[in-house]
Design a protein around this motif. Structure first.
Motif, PDB file in Angstrom:
ATOM      1  N   LYS A 165      27.956   0.231  68.888  1.00 36.11           N
ATOM      2  CA  LYS A 165      28.044  -1.228  68.993  1.00 36.11           C
ATOM      3  C   LYS A 165      27.030  -1.883  68.054  1.00 36.11           C
ATOM      4  CE  LYS A 165      29.810  -1.276  73.668  1.00 36.11           C
ATOM      5  NZ  LYS A 165      29.540  -1.488  75.072  1.00 36.11           N
ATOM      6  N   PHE A 166      25.845  -1.285  67.952  1.00 35.71           N
ATOM      7  CA  PHE A 166      24.827  -1.820  67.053  1.00 35.71           C
ATOM      8  C   PHE A 166      25.292  -1.715  65.599  1.00 35.71           C
ATOM      9  CE2 PHE A 166      21.077  -1.087  64.345  1.00 35.71           C
ATOM     10  CZ  PHE A 166      20.430  -2.306  64.524  1.00 35.71           C
ATOM     11  N   ILE A 167      25.858  -0.593  65.233  1.00 41.84           N
ATOM     12  CA  ILE A 167      26.339  -0.397  63.859  1.00 41.84           C
ATOM     13  C   ILE A 167      27.460  -1.394  63.550  1.00 41.84           C
ATOM     14  CG2 ILE A 167      27.547   1.228  62.345  1.00 41.84           C
ATOM     15  CD1 ILE A 167      25.826   3.452  63.793  1.00 41.84           C
ATOM     16  N   GLU A 168      28.379  -1.591  64.489  1.00 42.13           N
ATOM     17  CA  GLU A 168      29.440  -2.591  64.312  1.00 42.13           C
ATOM     18  C   GLU A 168      28.842  -3.983  64.159  1.00 42.13           C
ATOM     19  OE1 GLU A 168      32.156  -2.316  67.602  1.00 42.13           O
ATOM     20  OE2 GLU A 168      32.579  -0.196  67.189  1.00 42.13           O
ATOM     21  N   HIS A 169      27.829  -4.256  64.971  1.00 44.61           N
ATOM     22  CA  HIS A 169      27.175  -5.565  64.895  1.00 44.61           C
ATOM     23  C   HIS A 169      26.517  -5.774  63.534  1.00 44.61           C
ATOM     24  CE1 HIS A 169      24.894  -9.109  65.770  1.00 44.61           C
ATOM     25  NE2 HIS A 169      23.819  -8.480  65.350  1.00 44.61           N
ATOM     26  N   GLN A 170      25.892  -4.743  62.999  1.00 39.92           N
ATOM     27  CA  GLN A 170      25.256  -4.857  61.689  1.00 39.92           C
ATOM     28  C   GLN A 170      26.280  -5.266  60.633  1.00 39.92           C
ATOM     29  OE1 GLN A 170      22.056  -5.066  62.479  1.00 39.92           O
ATOM     30  NE2 GLN A 170      21.284  -3.529  61.059  1.00 39.92           N
ATOM     31  N   GLU A 171      27.491  -4.734  60.749  1.00 39.43           N
ATOM     32  CA  GLU A 171      28.552  -5.107  59.807  1.00 39.43           C
ATOM     33  C   GLU A 171      28.951  -6.573  59.992  1.00 39.43           C
ATOM     34  OE1 GLU A 171      29.772  -3.424  57.161  1.00 39.43           O
ATOM     35  OE2 GLU A 171      28.169  -1.998  57.661  1.00 39.43           O
ATOM     36  N   LYS A 172      29.042  -7.036  61.255  1.00 39.04           N
ATOM     37  CA  LYS A 172      29.346  -8.448  61.511  1.00 39.04           C
ATOM     38  C   LYS A 172      28.249  -9.338  60.952  1.00 39.04           C
ATOM     39  CE  LYS A 172      31.813  -7.665  65.827  1.00 39.04           C
ATOM     40  NZ  LYS A 172      31.733  -7.809  67.294  1.00 39.04           N
ATOM     41  N   LEU A 173      27.005  -8.906  61.123  1.00 33.57           N
ATOM     42  CA  LEU A 173      25.874  -9.675  60.616  1.00 33.57           C
ATOM     43  C   LEU A 173      25.922  -9.756  59.088  1.00 33.57           C
ATOM     44  CD1 LEU A 173      23.228 -11.198  61.097  1.00 33.57           C
ATOM     45  CD2 LEU A 173      22.068  -8.972  61.218  1.00 33.57           C
ATOM     46  N   LYS A 174      26.195  -8.646  58.435  1.00 31.55           N
ATOM     47  CA  LYS A 174      26.320  -8.660  56.970  1.00 31.55           C
ATOM     48  C   LYS A 174      27.405  -9.633  56.528  1.00 31.55           C
ATOM     49  CE  LYS A 174      27.079  -4.787  55.082  1.00 31.55           C
ATOM     50  NZ  LYS A 174      27.328  -3.397  54.677  1.00 31.55           N
ATOM     51  N   LYS A 175      28.533  -9.583  57.212  1.00 32.94           N
ATOM     52  CA  LYS A 175      29.638 -10.476  56.866  1.00 32.94           C
ATOM     53  C   LYS A 175      29.217 -11.934  57.033  1.00 32.94           C
ATOM     54  CE  LYS A 175      34.428 -11.460  57.924  1.00 32.94           C
ATOM     55  NZ  LYS A 175      35.509 -11.351  58.875  1.00 32.94           N
ATOM     56  N   LYS A 176      28.534 -12.237  58.130  1.00 34.48           N
ATOM     57  CA  LYS A 176      28.086 -13.615  58.395  1.00 34.48           C
ATOM     58  C   LYS A 176      27.112 -14.071  57.302  1.00 34.48           C
ATOM     59  CE  LYS A 176      28.865 -15.842  61.758  1.00 34.48           C
ATOM     60  NZ  LYS A 176      29.884 -16.888  62.020  1.00 34.48           N
ATOM     61  N   ILE A 177      26.227 -13.196  56.893  1.00 36.88           N
ATOM     62  CA  ILE A 177      25.269 -13.525  55.840  1.00 36.88           C
ATOM     63  C   ILE A 177      25.990 -13.802  54.525  1.00 36.88           C
ATOM     64  CG2 ILE A 177      23.444 -12.563  54.357  1.00 36.88           C
ATOM     65  CD1 ILE A 177      22.398 -11.133  56.919  1.00 36.88           C
ATOM     66  N   LEU A 178      26.912 -12.933  54.155  1.00 40.44           N
ATOM     67  CA  LEU A 178      27.635 -13.119  52.901  1.00 40.44           C
ATOM     68  C   LEU A 178      28.492 -14.377  52.923  1.00 40.44           C
ATOM     69  CD1 LEU A 178      28.611  -9.408  52.182  1.00 40.44           C
ATOM     70  CD2 LEU A 178      26.943 -10.811  50.925  1.00 40.44           C
ATOM     71  N   GLU A 179      29.123 -14.673  54.066  1.00 37.38           N
ATOM     72  CA  GLU A 179      29.940 -15.876  54.193  1.00 37.38           C
ATOM     73  C   GLU A 179      29.094 -17.151  54.161  1.00 37.38           C
ATOM     74  OE1 GLU A 179      31.878 -15.271  57.915  1.00 37.38           O
ATOM     75  OE2 GLU A 179      33.482 -14.032  57.050  1.00 37.38           O
ATOM     76  N   SER A 180      27.815 -17.016  54.409  1.00 38.14           N
ATOM     77  CA  SER A 180      26.928 -18.183  54.510  1.00 38.14           C
ATOM     78  C   SER A 180      26.085 -18.404  53.264  1.00 38.14           C
ATOM     79  CB  SER A 180      26.000 -18.014  55.720  1.00 38.14           C
ATOM     80  OG  SER A 180      26.749 -17.821  56.881  1.00 38.14           O
ATOM     81  N   GLU A 181      26.313 -17.634  52.243  1.00 35.27           N
ATOM     82  CA  GLU A 181      25.487 -17.727  51.041  1.00 35.27           C
ATOM     83  C   GLU A 181      25.463 -19.141  50.478  1.00 35.27           C
ATOM     84  OE1 GLU A 181      24.525 -15.005  47.204  1.00 35.27           O
ATOM     85  OE2 GLU A 181      26.597 -15.043  47.878  1.00 35.27           O
ATOM     86  N   ASP A 182      26.588 -19.828  50.501  1.00 40.94           N
ATOM     87  CA  ASP A 182      26.630 -21.181  49.944  1.00 40.94           C
ATOM     88  C   ASP A 182      25.800 -22.172  50.756  1.00 40.94           C
ATOM     89  OD1 ASP A 182      28.681 -20.816  52.001  1.00 40.94           O
ATOM     90  OD2 ASP A 182      29.299 -22.866  51.519  1.00 40.94           O
ATOM     91  N   LEU A 183      25.503 -21.859  52.018  1.00 40.26           N
ATOM     92  CA  LEU A 183      24.687 -22.757  52.850  1.00 40.26           C
ATOM     93  C   LEU A 183      23.203 -22.684  52.480  1.00 40.26           C
ATOM     94  CD1 LEU A 183      26.319 -22.010  56.321  1.00 40.26           C
ATOM     95  CD2 LEU A 183      26.726 -23.994  54.816  1.00 40.26           C
ATOM     96  N   LEU A 184      22.823 -21.684  51.726  1.00 33.47           N
ATOM     97  CA  LEU A 184      21.426 -21.503  51.358  1.00 33.47           C
ATOM     98  C   LEU A 184      21.033 -22.336  50.138  1.00 33.47           C
ATOM     99  CD1 LEU A 184      21.229 -17.637  51.842  1.00 33.47           C
ATOM    100  CD2 LEU A 184      20.387 -19.408  53.381  1.00 33.47           C
ATOM    101  N   LYS A 185      21.966 -22.972  49.511  1.00 26.66           N
ATOM    102  CA  LYS A 185      21.691 -23.748  48.298  1.00 26.66           C
ATOM    103  C   LYS A 185      21.142 -25.096  48.620  1.00 26.66           C
ATOM    104  CE  LYS A 185      25.221 -21.286  45.848  1.00 26.66           C
ATOM    105  NZ  LYS A 185      26.487 -21.286  45.226  1.00 26.66           N
TER     106      LYS A 185
END
Length: 137
Positions: free
Chosen positions: A117-137
């Motif tokens: 479950k932790f490993i799956e969560h890490q993948e969800k977290l990575k996806k959320k980070i990548l999808e949010s890159e434009d919010l960091l500008k």
């Protein structure tokens, strides 16, 4: 941007967790040396809970319906609490601090297959980070 650095670090941490804890039995991963200390499973669940608690805020930022609380306008207060929290989680800090109740894992052993479950969560977290890159500008 630096989202690549975050996702790379997540991949490295996931590999370390898998290598360090991947061979533990369910009994071992839920073992606690005493009632005051969390098991490996509880620590993993704690990390999942912390990360997931930020997902709704990221979604509100994405949808442009996030409102900062009044205290966010008090930079000195934000900085103070940020430094206190950061200091409390440093490896060299010997004094334990209590977590917020929303981030506290349950006391039971209900988290079967917590490492997966932790490993799956890490993948969800990575996806959320990548999808949010434009919010960091």
């Amino acid at each position: 941007m630096y989202t690549q650095e975050f996702t790379h670090r997540l991949d490295e941490l996931t590999k370390k967790f898998r290598k360090t804890f991947g061979e533990l039995s369910e009994r071992e991963i839920h073992w606690k040396p005493d009632v005051e200390t969390w098991s490996v499973a509880q620590n993993l669940k704690h990390l999942i809970l912390i990360n997931e608690s930020y997902f709704p805020m990221i979604d509100r930022l994405r949808n442009k319906d996030h409102r900062k609380p009044f205290t966010a306008n008090l930079g000195f207060l934000v900085n103070f609490f940020g430094k206190v929290i950061l200091k409390s989680v440093q490896p060299e800090t010997s004094k334990k601090t209590k977590t917020f109740s929303i981030w506290k894992p349950s006391e039971d052993n209900a988290s079967e297959d917590i490492l997966e479950k932790f490993i799956e969560h890490q993948e969800k977290l990575k996806k959320k980070i990548l999808e949010s890159e434009d919010l960091l500008k």
